[in-house]
Design an enzyme around this catalytic site. Structure first.
Site, PDB file in Angstrom:
ATOM      1  CE  LYS A 193      36.327  28.680  36.205  1.00 27.13           C
ATOM      2  NZ  LYS A 193      35.591  29.157  35.072  1.00 27.13           N
ATOM      3  NE  ARG A 268      31.690  34.965  30.798  1.00 29.45           N
ATOM      4  CZ  ARG A 268      32.810  34.366  31.455  1.00 29.45           C
ATOM      5  NH1 ARG A 268      32.714  34.835  32.775  1.00 29.45           N
ATOM      6  NH2 ARG A 268      33.512  33.706  31.059  1.00 29.45           N
ATOM      7  NE  ARG A 313      46.572  32.737  30.249  1.00 26.36           N
ATOM      8  CZ  ARG A 313      45.373  32.444  30.878  1.00 26.36           C
ATOM      9  NH1 ARG A 313      44.865  30.877  31.013  1.00 26.36           N
ATOM     10  NH2 ARG A 313      44.376  33.136  31.071  1.00 26.36           N
ATOM     11  NE  ARG A 325      42.758  37.304  34.043  1.00 28.89           N
ATOM     12  CZ  ARG A 325      43.961  36.166  34.508  1.00 28.89           C
ATOM     13  NH1 ARG A 325      45.062  36.723  34.277  1.00 28.89           N
ATOM     14  NH2 ARG A 325      43.461  35.002  34.333  1.00 28.89           N
TER      15      ARG A 325
END
Ligand code: IMP
Ligand code: MG
Length: 369
Positions: A193, A268, A313, A325
């Protein structure tokens, strides 16, 4: 928002408001005419919808006919001269009420008076659903007006723009502010994205609003809204939608001459999607599309694990966390997919391929908006 040919229109007068205006015209006319049986004369094409609704509401017997404006080639110039045709009925001694959809300059009305001068009608009355007082430059009396409107171009309820829009049951007004392309960008973690948002904002001159960035900026700079948001976060509570929307509003207002926005990380929830619609509406604009990058779960897991090796990460290192996720993304965004699909604004784009290939696919969607 509505697009007809090259122009954009926004909702202006609802069906209910139109029907109320028609009813008020009916009430005034029936009160004036009493038991006189009128002939209602509609001016085509625009008045067909008004006349249909009007006579259905008219509580007493009446006759209905139509006349039409036809163009004749001018003798001295190529300019069209409009003439009314179709008046075949003998109206001698009758009470005639002209039913017009709209009176603008009054040129059509002048034609109506010219054509009726030779008819020996008992009484000629003019009724118009819409009237633009700022445009009208004639002296003919308008006996009944449904609604006065500003001197801006409208479509719907019989009125057209180059042939389109007559069929709409409500009225839309021409949008004079610049058209924006506003996109809600979606994609599961690892879909690319961020990369694509950067390409799109360059290509289409859009402003990329990432809610995460907006939050961090407001909190870091201790803005009033940032402090308010932080007060909820510190208590472990969700930041209320209105606070987020107020922050987004500030971002939108900072970029008043933007060609459009890419919203990233928002909305969201359904409530947020509605709030965003309202925000765009208040800017005389709208969300044009939800564009979602679609990538198979297994590909995402592979990509994120790969990224975890180099980025360090922690949430990209554990396959269980990654899968969770991804699942959370689908659980949460399914509602939004429905929300935008219902408005024909959902566009799924295959997110597997080279960066360029995916940009091309996204561009194909955006170019059509
Ligand atoms: P006039 O200027 O009063 O003669 O209006 C001429 C004609 O222009 C009307 O009968 C309509 O067909 C058209 N017209 C005027 N204003 C509008 C508008 O806002 N939208 C669509 N058609 C309009
Ligand atoms: Mg007309």
């Amino acid at each position: 928002m509505l697009k007809l040919h090259d122009l954009y229109f926004k909702p202006f007068i609802s069906e209910e408001e139109i029907q109320n205006a028609v009813q008020s015209m009916v009430d005034a006319i029936v009160a004036d005419l009493g038991d006189e049986m009128p002939v209602f004369v509609g001016i085509l094409n625009g008045s067909f919808m008004l006349v249909s609704d009007f006579v259905k509401k008219y509580p007493k017997p009446c006759e209905v006919t139509f006349i039409k404006l036809a163009s004749y080639e001018g003798v001295k110039s190529s300019e069209d001269i409009q003439r009314l045709i179709g008046l075949t009925q003998d109206l001698t001694g009758r009470t005639v009420v002209i039913l017009e959809d709209i009176i603008d300059s009054g040129n059509t009305l002048e034609e109506v008076h010219r054509i009726f001068k030779n008819e020996k009608v008992k009484d000629l009355r003019i009724a118009t659903l819409f009237y633009k007082p700022e445009a009208y430059d004639k002296d003919f009396k308008l006996h009944y007006v449904g609604k006065e409107i500003p001197n801006k171009f409208i479509v719907g309820y019989g009125l057209d723009y180059n042939g389109l829009g007559r069929d709409l049951p409500s009225v839309y007004q021409l949008k004079t502010t610049q058209h924006m392309t506003n996109i809600v960008l979606f994609g599961p973690p690892g879909a690319g994205k961020g990369t694509q948002a950067n390409f799109l904002k360059e290509k289409y001159d859009l402003v990329h609003i990432s809610t995460g960035d907006v939050f961090r900026y407001n909190i870091k700079n201790e803005t009033a809204l940032g402090m308010l948001a932080k007060s909820y976060m510190d208590k472990g509570e969700l930041v209320p939608d209105q606070v987020t929307i107020d922050m987004l509003n500030k971002e939108v207002e900072k970029n008043t001459d933007a060609k459009g926005f890419i919203f990233d990380g928002f909305p969201r929830t359904n409530a947020q999607a509605k709030a965003l619609d309202q925000l765009m509406d208040s800017k005389d604009s709208q969300i044009n599309a939800m564009v979602a990058l679609e990538v198979d779960d297994e590909v995402l897991v592979k990509r994120l694990l790969e990224r975890g090796k180099t980025s360090g990460r922690a949430d990209d290192a554990d396959e269980g966390i990654i899968r969770n996720r991804i699942k959370e993304y689908y659980d949460k965004t399914a509602i939004l997919k429905d929300y935008y699909s219902d408005q024909n604004k959902y566009f799924g784009v295959n997110g597997v391929g080279s960066i360029e290939e995916i940009t091309v696919r996204l561009s194909a969607v955006i170019d059509k908006l």
